[in-house]
Design a protein around this motif. Structure first.
Motif, short mmCIF file in Angstrom:
data_model
loop_
_atom_site.label_atom_id
_atom_site.label_comp_id
_atom_site.label_asym_id
_atom_site.label_seq_id
_atom_site.Cartn_x
_atom_site.Cartn_y
_atom_site.Cartn_z
N PRO A 5 0.84 -1.19 0.00
CA PRO A 5 0.00 0.00 0.00
C PRO A 5 0.88 1.25 0.00
N TYR A 7 -0.30 4.45 0.73
CA TYR A 7 -0.96 5.55 1.44
C TYR A 7 0.03 6.20 2.43
N TYR A 13 -3.47 10.75 10.79
CA TYR A 13 -4.66 11.47 10.31
C TYR A 13 -5.34 12.12 11.52
N HIS A 16 -11.34 12.25 14.06
CA HIS A 16 -12.56 12.56 13.32
C HIS A 16 -13.64 11.59 13.76
N PHE A 74 -3.68 0.20 8.68
CA PHE A 74 -2.32 -0.32 8.57
C PHE A 74 -1.28 0.59 9.19
N ASP A 100 -2.97 -4.29 6.63
CA ASP A 100 -3.33 -3.57 5.42
C ASP A 100 -4.32 -4.39 4.61
N PHE A 101 -5.12 -3.69 3.83
CA PHE A 101 -6.23 -4.34 3.12
C PHE A 101 -5.71 -5.49 2.25
C1 LIG Z 1 -8.43 9.64 5.20
S1 LIG Z 1 -8.14 8.49 6.46
C2 LIG Z 1 -9.78 8.22 7.07
C3 LIG Z 1 -9.81 7.75 8.49
C4 LIG Z 1 -11.20 7.54 9.08
N1 LIG Z 1 -11.96 6.55 8.38
C5 LIG Z 1 -11.95 8.84 9.13
O1 LIG Z 1 -12.99 8.98 8.50
O2 LIG Z 1 -11.49 9.74 9.84
C6 LIG Z 1 -7.83 6.96 5.59
C7 LIG Z 1 -7.31 5.84 6.49
O3 LIG Z 1 -7.17 4.62 5.72
C8 LIG Z 1 -5.96 3.98 6.12
N2 LIG Z 1 -5.48 3.17 4.98
C9 LIG Z 1 -5.17 3.60 3.75
N3 LIG Z 1 -4.76 2.59 2.97
C10 LIG Z 1 -4.81 1.47 3.74
C11 LIG Z 1 -4.51 0.10 3.51
N4 LIG Z 1 -4.07 -0.31 2.33
N5 LIG Z 1 -4.70 -0.77 4.51
C12 LIG Z 1 -5.17 -0.35 5.73
N6 LIG Z 1 -5.46 0.93 6.01
C13 LIG Z 1 -5.29 1.84 5.03
C14 LIG Z 1 -5.02 5.11 6.46
O4 LIG Z 1 -3.96 4.74 7.31
C15 LIG Z 1 -5.95 6.12 7.10
O5 LIG Z 1 -6.05 5.95 8.48
#
Ligand SMILES: C[S@@+](CC[C@H](N)C(=O)[O-])C[C@H]1O[C@@H](n2cnc3c(N)ncnc32)[C@H](O)[C@@H]1O
Length: 499
Positions: A5, A7, A13, A16, A74, A100-101
């Motif tokens: 991943p 990201y 973050y 929220h 992740f 991670d997904f």
């Molecule tokens: C924009 S944030 C949103 C967090 C939360 N859902 C919110 O609404 O506040 C996106 C989240 O997805 C997680 N993320 C992104 N890609 C990922 C992956 N491949 N596997 C697990 N988590 C992932 C990031 O670490 C991050 O915490």
């Protein structure tokens, strides 16, 4: 070859809370739209993919003792934060999983076999197509038949312009020095200067200028996640619907933003006749996105098709109990600020509902019995959904509540808010959800947790002393707001099990 991943990971973050992913909200909207959602008065399970630092999962788990909650991300910092709070608040119904997904399937022992709710907020647009496919498979395998999926993502056409900005922003931040949060601001400055100089893109896309104007108000950590991720797509709703149906067996229920389910209030009137000839959900929702220039969708899907028949729909609606939220008017008409401009909620319809709610929580059946509103079930249903959307009312959690869990979590949230963190929400047992609470209200709640009956000048002085000991001030405006807190909020929060 296993993909990794991409990201952003190096900066957490911001905290929220998203009310639309709570089981009470999701089932309430599904019921209003005539769908048979999971029964949340019985034991159920809920899973969040990409939970960030976990505030939504923490608040929701504390306020919903019937649920077993799993929150997956992740980023090790995110998971460590969530676990620390869950442990400090002694929440036994919430489990954080660092995964991670792409490799989630290999961690089956950490997951429940199936979930009643799966939710993703602010994730789906920021990941690769391959990751979306893995998520579809997860939903296909682990969402129960009849289970609800919440998907919040950036959509077309209203967000399409962002791709134009991101490209220069990303490449420019790679070539300037300093911490990432400063670099994103420096790169934004370059774009702002281009907008001022009337660069062609900004002339063609006034929304991009507005976006830049607002960007500065956001937490820089939010901007890093929003703007600098390698992957980002604004997605067309018809494509999302088709993929979820084909790959995950899920069908569109409606928007978790109730206003958007009421065409007459959310589509400009002159466009409504054009929509009449459209028969499929994909056509209609795509039409609505164009009509509203929609930038973000918060949608509900269901595994399989599970509509309620007329009788069960009516009885489910009637079982719902609604409470007014602090600050709710007690009579008259309402003005709703919507994406297509201000709308009036007429006194004929809203006045009697507001009056009844001012006297205390009312079941939907109680509202149906109001003489002025008899035989107007559909209108009352729409009006109640509008009140939920506008934050004037909220469904009460059916079944058992846990004031103790909420109070323990709220103590932790308030204490941490006094030092470095900004959470902005507290758990409300009676709502099965969270309530917005700024820094000042958090301090007041923290004081009242120890001195439940403290009022007036003594409360104000104690709040001031606590804030001073944490290098925070209490301005005259804050003192006035504390008065408002005592008059309008405190008693309601006590009734709701916030404090
Ligand atoms: C924009 S944030 C949103 C967090 C939360 N859902 C919110 O609404 O506040 C996106 C989240 O997805 C997680 N993320 C992104 N890609 C990922 C992956 N491949 N596997 C697990 N988590 C992932 C990031 O670490 C991050 O915490």
């Amino acid at each position: 070859m296993q993909q990794t991943p991409q990201y952003v990971r190096d900066i957490p973050y911001p905290h929220h809370f998203q009310r639309e992913v709570t089981p009470v909200w999701m089932t309430s909207v599904a019921t209003a739209l005539g769908f048979n959602g999971p029964d949340i008065t019985q034991a159920y399970s809920w899973c969040e993919l990409g939970c960030g630092q976990g505030l939504t999962a923490l608040v929701t788990a504390a306020a919903n003792p019937q649920g077993r909650f799993t929150a997956i991300d992740f980023n090790p910092q995110h998971i460590a934060h969530g676990r620390a709070l869950a442990s400090a608040a002694d929440l036994s119904n919430l489990h954080f999983v660092e995964a991670d997904f792409l490799t989630l399937a290999t961690q089956a022992q950490e997951l429940q076999p199936e979930y009643d709710f799966i939710v993703l907020n602010g994730v789906y647009s920021w990941i690769s197509g391959a990751e979306r496919v893995v998520i579809h498979r997860f939903i296909q395998q682990r969402l129960k038949p009849g289970g609800l999926l919440y998907l919040g993502y950036m959509c077309q056409p209203g967000m399409a312009f962002l791709a134009g900005l991101r490209s220069l922003l990303r490449v420019h931040t790679e070539h300037i020095s300093g911490p990432i949060t400063q670099r994103v601001h420096k790169a934004l400055s370059l774009l702002e200067r281009m907008a001022e100089a009337k660069a062609g893109f900004f002339v063609e896309h006034p929304q991009a200028v507005e976006y830049l104007r607002r960007a500065r108000q956001h937490d820089p950590a939010y901007l890093v996640h929003e703007l600098l991720n390698p992957h980002w797509d604004s997605l067309p709703v018809a494509q999302v619907m088709a993929e979820l149906e084909a790959d995950a067996g899920c069908y569109y229920v409606g928007s978790a933003t109730p206003l958007e389910n009421i065409d007459a209030l959310s589509i400009p009137g002159n466009l409504l006749p054009l929509m009449e000839s459209l028969n499929t959900t994909a056509e209609r929702e795509s039409f609505k996105d164009l009509a509203r220039n929609q930038s973000e969708r918060r949608d509900l899907y269901q595994k399989g098709r599970h509509p309620l028949d007329i009788e069960r729909h009516r009885s489910r609606l009637c079982d719902q109990v609604i409470t007014a939220l602090p600050g709710a008017p007690s009579q008259g008409s309402l003005r709703f600020e919507t994406r297509i401009g201000p709308l009036e909620g007429t006194a004929d319809l809203f006045g009697p509902i507001l009056k009844a709610l001012a006297e205390g929580p009312q079941s939907f059946a109680d509202l149906l019995r109001i003489p002025a509103l008899q035989h107007q079930g559909d209108l009352i249903n729409a009006a109640v959904q509008m009140l939920f959307w506008a934050g004037i009312a909220h469904p009460l959690l059916p079944g058992s509540v846990s004031i103790e869990n909420c109070q323990r979590l709220n103590r932790v949230l308030c204490e941490r808010s006094l030092s470095t963190e900004h959470y902005g929400y507290l758990a409300a047992a009676a709502l099965g959800s969270g309530v917005e609470a700024d820094d000042l209200y958090m301090t007041a709640v923290r004081v009242l947790q120890d001195y439940r009956n403290m009022t007036g000048s003594l409360l104000r002085e104690t709040v001031q002393a606590v804030r001073r000991s944490h290098q925070k001030t209490l301005t005259d405006q804050d003192s006035q707001r504390l008065g408002m807190f005592e008059d309008e909020v405190r008693a309601a929060w006590q009734r709701m099990g916030v404090l």
